[in-house]
Structures are given as C-alpha cells and as structure tokens.
Design an enzyme around this catalytic site. Structure first.
Site, PDB file in Angstrom:
ATOM      1  N   TYR B 181       0.839  -1.102  -0.134  1.00 47.54           N
ATOM      2  CA  TYR B 181       0.096   0.197   0.017  1.00 47.54           C
ATOM      3  C   TYR B 181       0.764   1.352   0.129  1.00 47.54           C
ATOM      4  CZ  TYR B 181       0.801   0.808   5.008  1.00 47.54           C
ATOM      5  OH  TYR B 181       1.265   1.039   6.193  1.00 47.54           O
ATOM      6  N   CYS B 182       0.145   2.371  -0.441  1.00 47.70           N
ATOM      7  CA  CYS B 182       1.089   3.694  -0.412  1.00 47.70           C
ATOM      8  C   CYS B 182       0.283   4.890  -0.048  1.00 47.70           C
ATOM      9  CB  CYS B 182       1.553   3.940  -1.950  1.00 47.70           C
ATOM     10  SG  CYS B 182       0.445   3.866  -3.096  1.00 47.70           S
ATOM     11  N   ARG B 183      -0.088   5.846  -0.669  1.00 44.16           N
ATOM     12  CA  ARG B 183      -0.747   7.140  -0.259  1.00 44.16           C
ATOM     13  C   ARG B 183      -2.099   7.074  -0.857  1.00 44.16           C
ATOM     14  NH1 ARG B 183       4.435  10.105  -2.772  1.00 44.16           N
ATOM     15  NH2 ARG B 183       5.605  10.185  -0.883  1.00 44.16           N
ATOM     16  N   CYS B 187      -1.832   6.939  -6.158  1.00 43.57           N
ATOM     17  CA  CYS B 187      -0.530   7.165  -6.139  1.00 43.57           C
ATOM     18  C   CYS B 187       0.168   5.913  -6.560  1.00 43.57           C
ATOM     19  CB  CYS B 187      -0.347   6.822  -4.643  1.00 43.57           C
ATOM     20  SG  CYS B 187       1.453   6.834  -3.885  1.00 43.57           S
ATOM     21  N   PHE B 211      -2.864   4.844   3.084  1.00 41.92           N
ATOM     22  CA  PHE B 211      -2.911   4.936   4.305  1.00 41.92           C
ATOM     23  C   PHE B 211      -3.790   6.109   4.450  1.00 41.92           C
ATOM     24  CE2 PHE B 211      -1.415   7.009   8.010  1.00 41.92           C
ATOM     25  CZ  PHE B 211      -1.546   6.065   9.073  1.00 41.92           C
TER      26      PHE B 211
END
Lengths: 242, 242
Positions: B181-183, B187, B211
């Site tokens: 996962y990232c932003r 993203c 997140f």
DNA sequence: CTTCTATTCTATAGATCCATAGAATAACAA
DNA sequence: TTGTTATTCTATGGATCTATAGAATAGAAG
C-alpha cells in the site's frame, strides 16, 4: 529512480483532471450558480435573475460548468433547464462552503453583520426544532419560493414565500412563536423574514441552517402542497432574489 | 423587492470568499502540493522535487495556497516547512478528488492504463485485509518513504520504501503473499512496487486505497519504527517521486 | 412565412494568471 | 567578514479568463 517511464505523465494527467473541478469553482458567480442549482433545476433566465447577471454572461458561466460536467441540461421548447449532474456535486459545494466558513473569519464577519443584526433571539438548531415540533405553540415557516417548498420541505411547515410575507403575515396566529427557515446558513431569505415578522410584532427565530442541510441529515421530508394558514395565496409565487 | 439594501452585497461577499478556495485549487500543481501536504509537513525543496517543479515556481504556488489560508508555514533555520492549515483541508482535497473520480471517465481511464497493467490480481480492500491480517500467510508492505511510515502506518506493516525495494526484496519470505500500500488510490508507488515484486517472483497485490483513507476510516494506526524484515536499511531513506 | 423569445455563438479589449529570469533576503558556517 | 544554502521578491512576456457587444440559432406563436 529507474524504470518508471510514465509516473510523471500519470500524475500530471490526474491532477489536470482534478483541476478541472477547481477551475469550475474558481469564480464566485459560478459557485453561486451551483448553490442555486442545489435547490433544483432552473432555466437560464431564472438563474441570471437570481444571480444578478446578464443572460449572456450567465449562459457563458453555465457553459463552463457544463464543460466541467458538474451540471447537465434539458431542453423544453425554447427554454433550457440546468441541473446538477449528480448529488455529489451538491455535497462538494457544501464541503467547499464549509471549508470557507472554517478558514475565513471574513465569512463569519459577513454573516454576523447581516444575519445577527436581524436575529433578535438565538437561532434554533435542528434537534431543538424536532423536540418542540409537537407542542403546538410553534409555527415552522418556509419562506423559500413556492416551487422549492413543493419540491420538498420540513413536515408540518407552512409555506409563505418571502415576497408574500408582508401581505400574509396577519393571517398567522398572533401569539405563536415562529421559526423561519430557507436555503441554508448563508441564505438571506430567513433573516429578512425575521425582520418583517419582528416589525409585525411576532416572536420570530430562524432555523440555524436550511432545508438542504435538513434533508442531508436524513430527516423526514414532505413534498407537494401542505397546510397553509391562508389557503388563498394573494399573489403568484415569485422568485425572490434580492 | 423593497427594503433589502444589502442582500446582493452580502451574497457577493460570501461567494467571493468561497471562490478563494476555488481559485486556490484551480491549478493542477497546487492540487498536487495539497496532496503531498496531506501526507505531512514538507520543506519547499522537497515539495519542488516531488512535484517536478523549480523551487521558485513551487514557492510561488505555495504562496497562493498560504494566502488562501489552506496551508501554514513554520521556519526552522534556513528552511521553511509547509503544512496543511487544518485537517479539514485534507478532507476537502479528498472530496475534490473523489468528485473528479466520479464525474470524469478520464480519471478512470488514466488509472486503468497505468495501474491495472501492473495489477496481476485484483486489489485487496480494507475489509479483506483486516479479516486476513491475522492468518500469518500475508505480508503487509508499506512502500512509502520511511518518514511517512514512521508518522503513521497500518499496524503490523513492514516498511520498505520503493527506492529500497529492489535491494531488499530478497529478504522477504519467498512463499508469502504480499499486499502493498502507499498514499491512496492514485498514488503510483504501490503499482510500481507490484511490478518489481512480480518480476522478483512474488505473489503481490495492492491495497485498493492507501494509508490516508485507512486513517480516515478510523482504523487502528501505529507510529514510529516497527517490525522490519531486514533490520539494516541498505540506503538512506529517500523521497521517491518518479 | 414572419415575428418573438430564450439561448448560444463570435469577436474583442481588458484583466488576471503563470513560468522564468535575475536579484534580494535570511540564517548559518567558515 | 565572506561564502553558502534555502527561500522569497520583482519584473516581464505570453497565455488564459472575463464581460460585453452584436449576430446567429432554434423553437413557438401568429
């Protein structure tokens, strides 16, 4: 670092799309048009009148909104009716409006200068109105134009558009406490109604925010005609855009 | 019609204020800056690098955002750190982004062209991740820069910034299924991570959104350092903005 | 077919916005 | 003091936005 050929292109493309929304709401008149359209479908001429613009200029702004796909149109004979393309647009307008209310003391000041001067008493919030709605000694007054009332109103509310209020005020029970509402916390109709009612000797307060927020909160909504204190409206319903 | 001297002035004043927000988000680079600042405080130079702009240009855009009071600054020695003036600004960015996603097929297309090409398997949603988090056969991977991980991450997630992934991939248990996962949904970090992981022979999926959405949903958040598969980071944490 | 009305289109001048260049400032280090 | 670095300020040409004027379109009515 390496091997990411399209990362920047993707980002640029996405933010470019996001900015289309931003550009659409970068002009105060376009925001005003969105606000009006949150109340329901309107023709170009009616929008121009309500927003105090020429029809040509209004049409140009509506074109921008249509090209950004925030509004859609429907043609009926020679007239064109604009509406929000989606309820989400109204939600977005609310979040824009609320953020401005949060961040800018100016908004608070403008509201106070105009609204508080016309509030003799504290505004009523939704919970208070709900808890007192049954006790009879209170009249809930919808001062928006008739057509907005018919499209949806607080159950039990009486419709007296602001334009008719002066003439029909006398028909209200004189001892009653009146709670007036309109289109929202920044709408000028209810404060103006308070001023008239107060001059007419009534105890009048206004609902803290208006019908759109009521509906948004998931509270019950009535439509069509409803109890009227005075069943013979003395003038044709008229859009009141001071 | 009569006796409403200031109605139009009040409206003009209010919509003028609302439009300040609109003007602030009328340029794609300013929206990108807001997106970056939703992740946390950043210096001008870091922002310029991440948004692929000159420092001078970045500074000018930040000035617009500061004058519209969406961001605030803090000076530390010779550097100036920008941050969102309020969490409500991040919420507003989300609603702008989501509205664009709703209204514009272009957004969907851009996302598909780039993201889906890198998804071998369906993305994982939050509920699915929560229900499988305990069963051990799954590794949750945070591929954002280290400093963002430390400011807040999904409990139990392992931090391997994208820039380090190539070198540290080998330290992951080879049979494990990885969820990166990232932003957020737009993203590019996680899709890029998937590509690397897939080439390295891993079964990798990505979390549907990132997140910020996790935190926004009120789910548990951990901060600071946390379990690492490889406790000796081979390179200094570095901002990865392809 | 002509007239009327509601809306849109085209052209234009003035205002505003944007990216860049070059200079200025401010904090720190030598 | 003299550099050095991070940031901001000022000026400028080019692009975009906006309001208005005048013309064009499209549907309804006569």
């Amino acid at each position: 670092m390496a091997a990411v050929p399209t990362g920047r292109l993707v980002k640029d493309g996405l933010y470019e799309q996001f900015a289309r929304i931003g550009k659409a709401v970068a002009h105060p008149k376009r925001i005003e048009l969105l606000d009006l359209l949150c109340q329901g479908e309107r023709s170009v001429e009616v929008l121009a009148d309500a927003a105090a613009m020429t029809v040509v200029n209004t049409s140009a702004h509506l074109r921008v909104l249509r090209e950004s796909r925030l509004v859609a149109t429907r043609k009926e004979g020679t007239r064109v009716f604009y509406r929000l393309a989606d309820d989400a647009v109204c939600e977005f307008f609310f979040s824009l409006r609320d953020l401005a209310g949060d961040r800018y003391a100016e908004v608070d000041r403008i509201v106070r200068d105009f609204f508080d001067a016309r509030d003799e008493l504290e505004p009523v919030n939704r919970d208070e109105l709900l808890s007192r709605a049954g006790d009879g000694g209170i009249i809930v007054l919808d001062v928006r134009p008739r057509e907005e009332y018919e499209a949806g109103h607080i159950p039990g509310a009486v419709s007296i558009p602001l334009a008719d209020l002066k003439g029909r005020m006398a028909s209200l029970p004189h001892r009653a406490e009146v709670v007036a509402y309109c289109r929202g916390p920044y709408c000028v109709l209810a404060p103006q109604a308070l001023e008239l009612l107060r001059r007419g000797g009534f105890t009048a307060r206004r609902l803290e925010d208006g019908f759109p927020e009521w509906r948004r909160a998931g509270l019950p909504v009535a439509t069509g005609e409803s109890p009227s204190v005075d069943p013979h409206p003395p003038s044709t319903p008229e859009l009141t855009g001071p």
